[in-house]
Design an enzyme around this catalytic site. Structure first.
Site, PDB file in Angstrom:
ATOM      1  N   LYS A 111       0.821  -1.216   0.000  1.00 51.91           N
ATOM      2  CA  LYS A 111       0.000   0.000   0.000  1.00 51.91           C
ATOM      3  C   LYS A 111       0.847   1.256   0.000  1.00 51.91           C
ATOM      4  CE  LYS A 111      -4.415  -1.529   1.786  1.00 51.91           C
ATOM      5  NZ  LYS A 111      -5.445  -1.314   2.794  1.00 51.91           N
ATOM      6  N   LYS A 194      -4.062  -9.611  -7.019  1.00 54.68           N
ATOM      7  CA  LYS A 194      -5.362  -9.894  -6.393  1.00 54.68           C
ATOM      8  C   LYS A 194      -6.385  -8.818  -6.781  1.00 54.68           C
ATOM      9  CE  LYS A 194      -4.926  -7.582  -2.018  1.00 54.68           C
ATOM     10  NZ  LYS A 194      -4.858  -7.473  -0.618  1.00 54.68           N
ATOM     11  N   LYS A 197      -9.838  -3.073  -4.320  1.00 54.37           N
ATOM     12  CA  LYS A 197     -10.606  -1.836  -4.470  1.00 54.37           C
ATOM     13  C   LYS A 197      -9.773  -0.738  -5.101  1.00 54.37           C
ATOM     14  CE  LYS A 197     -13.363  -2.702  -0.335  1.00 54.37           C
ATOM     15  NZ  LYS A 197     -12.953  -2.857   1.070  1.00 54.37           N
TER      16      LYS A 197
END
Ligand code: TYM
Length: 332
Positions: A111, A194, A197
């Site tokens: 992230k 994966k 969002k």
């Protein structure tokens, strides 16, 4: 009865990975467990969230969870910021967890990306808050997708260090419940990534609010290879996109890879994608309709969340109190 806890971030509309990897299992576990499910808005703001959107996203996610089958009366459903015991225990855990442990967390690396200096400090200590979410209820089973495995291990490390440092056995061991053929749903555009969002491509994920045409388009465009489907799971080796679509089909039909291939082995992707689209429209359509219905009555929905928060606070406040007492805080 063992207590279950799990959470999901209101950082956007939930996608098929959230549903098949987690929420569907949350629904099933309600039958024989005491379940607590949380919309984790405190976690969501570790990445920038538009303040004008966050409350809406929280309501939308809660509605979507109820539409998927979470029972807000039998289970406890609430939003994290409404129950202060989470942050009280998280602060203690910030002082228990070690920098070295958090430095190893792959989700932080993913992230934060290349510019780690610009990541929020909240993103770094995200796993400590997640450990607090679980342990502030003394929950022992945590149904999640495969990507949360490392965070569950860290939760156990934190519980053990707390117990050791304060010479107690206050926090129990926690077990990740990672179930089914879709514990890691991959992007429809790239079988090595994966479904997420935050993916830049709209075509990468199926959202729980997508209508039939959108689902059909996304599945038609999903990346595949030129070979027909194999008749056994071994034939999916080295074919991540094919494996992903078969896994999705299997989860939606309560089957497994072998079961799907027994029926569809030998089929080309044209035919298989048509069956998969039909299945998805069939399963997701009613969820989208019910979500819209629940959102139309905001007062009832907010009332359910407030009642859930009160029940959650009744369990977690005494546990946070006791953790503070063990640490040595003055209680007057
Ligand atoms: P979040 O909001 O990213 O995802 C919610 C759940 O969906 C699962 N999931 C997936 N499963 C399969 N395939 C995918 N592509 C996929 N993407 C997401 C996640 O594993 C998760 O179970 N840290 C958590 C939220 C959280 C939490 C907790 C979970 C906060 N506190 C305490 C359990 C217990 C998260 O980011 O979920």
């Amino acid at each position: 009865m063992q207590r279950i806890f799990s959470g999901i971030q209101p950082s956007g509309i939930p996608h098929l990975g959230n549903y098949l990897g987690a929420v569907r299992n949350w629904v099933a576990l309600q039958k024989d467990h005491d379940c607590i499910y949380c919309v984790v808005d405190l976690h969501a703001i570790t990445m920038w969230q538009d303040p004008a959107q966050l409350a809406n996203q929280t309501r939308e996610l809660a509605a979507s969870l109820i539409a998927c089958g979470i029972d807000p009366q039998g289970s406890i459903l609430f939003h994290q910021s409404a129950v202060h015991a989470h942050t009280r225990l998280a602060w203690i855990f910030n002082c228990v967890a070690r920098m070295g442990w958090l430095n190893r967390m792959t989700q932080f690396k993913d992230k934060a990306g290349k510019d780690r200096e610009a990541a929020s400090t909240g993103l770094f200590v995200y796993p400590n808050l997640m450990a607090a979410d679980i342990l502030v209820y003394h929950a022992t089973r945590v149904p999640v997708g495969d990507d949360q495995r490392q965070h569950i291990e860290l939760t156990n490390d934190i519980a053990q260090k707390f117990n050791h440092d304060f010479a107690t056995d206050f926090f129990p061991a926690v077990e990740g419940v990672i179930l089914g053929p879709a514990a890691r749903v991959m992007s429809l555009r790239d079988g090595a990534k994966k479904m997420s969002k935050s993916d830049a491509s709209e075509m990468a994920s199926i959202l729980l609010t997508d209508d039939a045409d959108t689902i059909a388009l996304k599945i038609r465009r999903a990346k595949t290879d030129p070979e027909p489907l194999p008749s056994e799971p071994a034939g999916l080796e080295g074919r991540p996109e094919a494996r992903n679509l078969v896994g999705i089909y299997a989860a939606l039909t309560d089957s497994d890879h072998a079961g799907v291939l027994r029926v569809h082995g030998g089929q080309g992707f044209g035919a298989f994608k048509a069956s998969l689209t039909e299945l998805l429209v069939d399963k997701l359509g009613p969820i989208a309709t019910e979500t819209r219905r629940l959102l139309a009555d905001r007062a009832t929905l907010e009332g359910m969340l407030a009642a859930g928060a009160a029940r959650a606070a009744a369990i977690s406040t005494p546990i946070a109190d006791e953790a503070e007492r063990l640490v040595g805080f003055l209680k007057v």
